[in-house]
Design a protein around this motif. Structure first.
Motif, short mmCIF file in Angstrom:
data_model
loop_
_atom_site.label_atom_id
_atom_site.label_comp_id
_atom_site.label_asym_id
_atom_site.label_seq_id
_atom_site.Cartn_x
_atom_site.Cartn_y
_atom_site.Cartn_z
N GLN A 161 6.08 -7.05 58.69
CA GLN A 161 7.22 -6.43 58.02
C GLN A 161 6.77 -5.49 56.90
OE1 GLN A 161 10.47 -6.58 58.87
NE2 GLN A 161 9.86 -7.83 60.66
N ALA A 162 5.56 -5.77 56.36
CA ALA A 162 5.09 -4.93 55.24
C ALA A 162 4.60 -3.57 55.72
CB ALA A 162 3.98 -5.65 54.48
N GLY A 163 4.33 -3.42 57.02
CA GLY A 163 3.84 -2.14 57.53
C GLY A 163 4.94 -1.10 57.58
N ILE A 204 1.69 -13.72 59.25
CA ILE A 204 1.58 -12.58 60.17
C ILE A 204 2.89 -11.81 60.22
CG2 ILE A 204 1.23 -11.97 62.59
CD1 ILE A 204 -0.68 -14.35 62.80
N TRP A 205 3.99 -12.49 60.24
CA TRP A 205 5.31 -11.81 60.30
C TRP A 205 5.57 -11.01 59.02
CZ3 TRP A 205 9.91 -12.42 57.52
CH2 TRP A 205 11.02 -11.75 58.05
N LEU A 206 5.20 -11.62 57.85
CA LEU A 206 5.38 -10.91 56.58
C LEU A 206 4.52 -9.65 56.54
CD1 LEU A 206 5.47 -13.89 54.04
CD2 LEU A 206 7.40 -12.49 54.80
N ALA A 252 1.95 -1.85 60.75
CA ALA A 252 2.33 -3.27 60.86
C ALA A 252 1.31 -4.05 61.66
CB ALA A 252 3.72 -3.37 61.49
N ALA A 253 0.81 -3.44 62.76
CA ALA A 253 -0.20 -4.12 63.57
C ALA A 253 -1.48 -4.30 62.78
CB ALA A 253 -0.47 -3.32 64.85
N LYS A 287 -2.28 -7.94 49.19
CA LYS A 287 -1.76 -6.68 48.64
C LYS A 287 -0.54 -6.19 49.40
CE LYS A 287 -6.03 -4.94 46.56
NZ LYS A 287 -7.02 -3.83 46.53
N ALA A 288 -0.58 -6.30 50.74
CA ALA A 288 0.55 -5.81 51.54
C ALA A 288 1.81 -6.62 51.26
CB ALA A 288 0.19 -5.85 53.02
N VAL A 289 1.68 -7.92 51.23
CA VAL A 289 2.86 -8.77 51.00
C VAL A 289 3.36 -8.62 49.57
CG1 VAL A 289 3.69 -11.15 51.00
CG2 VAL A 289 2.21 -10.37 52.84
N GLU A 290 2.40 -8.52 48.62
CA GLU A 290 2.82 -8.37 47.21
C GLU A 290 3.55 -7.04 47.02
OE1 GLU A 290 0.85 -8.55 42.74
OE2 GLU A 290 -0.33 -7.86 44.46
N ALA A 291 3.03 -5.98 47.64
CA ALA A 291 3.69 -4.68 47.49
C ALA A 291 5.08 -4.68 48.10
CB ALA A 291 2.82 -3.59 48.14
#
Length: 561
Positions: free
Chosen positions: A116-118, A111-113, A124-125, A48-52
């Motif tokens: 970055q999504a945070g 993990i990096w993506l 982000a953490a 969800k985080a990466v898709e958003a």
């Protein structure tokens, strides 16, 4: 993926099923369920985080993907796919070192993506931590499956070295690690025992030769120190000359066997060549004998023709003798005629005249005298011709007898030559038969020797197979007994060394000390060097205590009665 190093050990014990207690099974099930749940939560949160983030336009700080779901799905599926591929490569023994770094790189990317999504550092953490949960649990599953594959393949995981030892003795620890990596020593305890035995042996050389023992010690004494860098134990290094001598003796024996086999083949080839030479010589002698017999037959034919010619000459002589006899008969008839004419003339003369009687008698006597002289002459001629004819006949008969004797001698010589040729042929055949028989005997002996060797080899193989089967059955029974003893003494409040000694005591009590060897203790318990001897000595003490306790119990029973 896992960094666990597995090394194939041909002498490693057969993989055994791990027996878990009931509470361990419940604990493993609960851990697996929690891992699946946490991994699912991390996967969904990461997705969800990466898709958003991928769906937001670039102007709003997003990545501007038209199909934002593709990014997290592709990365997560790639991590799963390459993890499975790496496990399959391990299963098929076609490992590729670079493959396991693909899912690790994709894990870092995930993990990096998520970082970055945070929206903030804390968010982000959190996103990165949830994404890492899925990756961590997938790594744990891959590590467990790799260990399972390694155990099925007979591979042994290489032990690690404690950090405390690196801190306390970095140089010696580096040497131990180097030997473990170079010579595939999977057990840290074994490598430690190897280094310990080397140092103990060096100390013994120091006590024997002083501080300059490296110069004063002989080459055989320095052999364990020299071979220690190759992962060879002190005992193996000391026994290396004996093993090499045994191998040299075996190679020498094999060379002698090959030499004898070569000599046997050469003798057989020489016998075959001698037989062929005898056969060729017999064929040559037979051809010569046939040629000599044909020559003698031609000579006999010529002699027979000469005999026929002489017979014709004898016929001519006999005809001449008949002609002489006819001439003698004619002479006799002529004499008789002349005598008759003389008598008639005398009678006519007597009748004519007395006067002419004397003249007539004189004429008659003269005619009679002439006739007698002629008759005597003819008789002498006939007698001389008959004597000459008889001499000629005798000479011809002597010549014919001599010719017959020569023909008989020639025939006898021909028969003797034929007999000699027959004898030579028979002798050649006998020699060929003797050579063939010798070659047959040699081949028969070789076949018997080879058959005996094959029979002995087959018997040895059968005995070896029986021994291997018995050893396998014993190994299986000992494995079951080892597992039972381990389970029986697992809950004992004793040290690990004492529990291992109890296990060894149970095995010795059940199978006998000659079956529970030091090598078996090393393979079963994972101990080496002097430790395995300590375990067996302690097991002997435990068995002695058990026997004493049993004897004391039997002594107490009559007293109690």
């Amino acid at each position: 993926m896992s960094d666990s190093v597995y090394v194939k050990d041909d002498q490693a014990p057969v993989a055994q099923r791990i027996v878990l207690a009931r509470w361990e099974k419940w604990l493993a099930g609960a851990g697996a369920a929690l891992a699946v749940g946490v991994s699912t939560i991390g996967l969904v949160a990461s997705y969800k985080a990466v898709e958003a983030k991928a769906a937001l336009p670039a102007a709003e700080g997003g990545w501007g993907w038209e199909e934002p779901w593709m990014l997290p799905v592709a990365v997560d599926l790639a991590i799963l796919a390459f993890s499975i591929v790496n496990l399959l490569l391990i299963r098929w023994e076609r490992e590729a070192a670079w493959v396991k770094w693909v899912p690790r790189a994709l894990t870092g990317l995930t993990i990096w993506l998520n970082w970055q999504a945070g929206a903030s550092g804390t968010a982000a953490a959190g996103h990165a931590g949830l994404a890492a949960l899925w990756v961590v649990f997938s790594e744990i599953a891959a590590h467990l499956y790799a260990g399972h594959i390694g155990r099925l393949r007979g591979r042994v995981r290489m032990d690690g070295i404690r950090p405390s030892r690196w801190l306390l003795s970095p140089i010696a620890t580096a040497q131990i690690a180097r030997q473990m990596k170079l010579w595939e020593i999977t057990s840290y305890t074994q490598a430690l025992e190897l280094e310990k035995s080397r140092q103990v042996y060096a100390e013994l050389l120091t006590q024997r030769h002083g501080k300059k023992w490296r110069r004063k010690a002989s080459r055989p004494e320095l052999m364990p120190i020299t071979l220690a860098k190759f992962g060879v134990t002190v005992e193996d290094a000391l026994s290396e000359p004996a093993r090499r001598a045994e191998k040299d003796a075996l190679r020498k024996h094999e060379a002698e066997v090959r030499t004898r086999a070569l000599a046997l083949r050469m003798a057989e080839e020489e016998a075959t060549e001698a037989l062929a030479a005898v056969e060729r010589q017999a064929a040559i002698d037979s051809a010569k004998a046939r040629a000599e017999a044909e020559r003698l037959l031609a000579e006999a034919e010529r002699i027979r023709a000469e005999q026929e010619a002489r017979t014709a000459a004898d016929a001519v002589v006999r005809n001449h003798e008949l002609a002489l006899q006819l001439q003698q008969a004619k002479a006799d008839a002529e004499a008789d005629r002349l005598r008759a004419e003389a008598a008639a003339e005398a009678a006519r003369a007597t009748a004519q005249a007395e006067a002419e009687a004397a003249e007539i008698r004189a004429r008659a006597e003269e005619a009679q005298l002439k006739a007698q002289i002629e008759r005597d002459k003819l008789e002498r001629q006939a007698t001389e011709d008959a004597r000459l004819a008889e001499l000629e006949t005798n000479r011809r008969q002597a010549e014919a007898a001599a010719e017959q004797a020569r023909l008989a001698k020639a025939k006898a010589e021909a028969e003797q030559a034929a007999a000699e040729a027959t004898r030579k042929k028979a002798e050649a055949e006998r020699q060929a038969a003797v050579a063939l028989e010798a070659a047959s005997v040699t081949r028969a002996k070789a076949v018997v020797t080879e058959a005996e060797a094959e029979r002995r080899a087959a018997e040895d193989k059968r005995l070896a197979a029986l021994a291997e089967a018995e050893a396998a059955e014993l190994e299986k029974a000992m494995a079951v007994a080892l597992e039972a003893a381990a389970v029986a003494h697992e809950s004992a409040t004793r040290s690990p060394a004492e529990r291992q000694a109890l296990i060894v005591a149970d095995l010795i009590e059940k199978f006998g000390e000659e079956k529970v060897t030091l090598s078996y203790i090393e393979r079963a318990l994972g101990v080496t060097g002097g430790t395995r001897q300590d375990r067996r000595d302690r097991a002997r003490q435990i068995l002695a205590d058990r026997r004493n306790q049993a004897a004391g119990g039997r002594d107490d029973m009559p007293n109690a009665a």
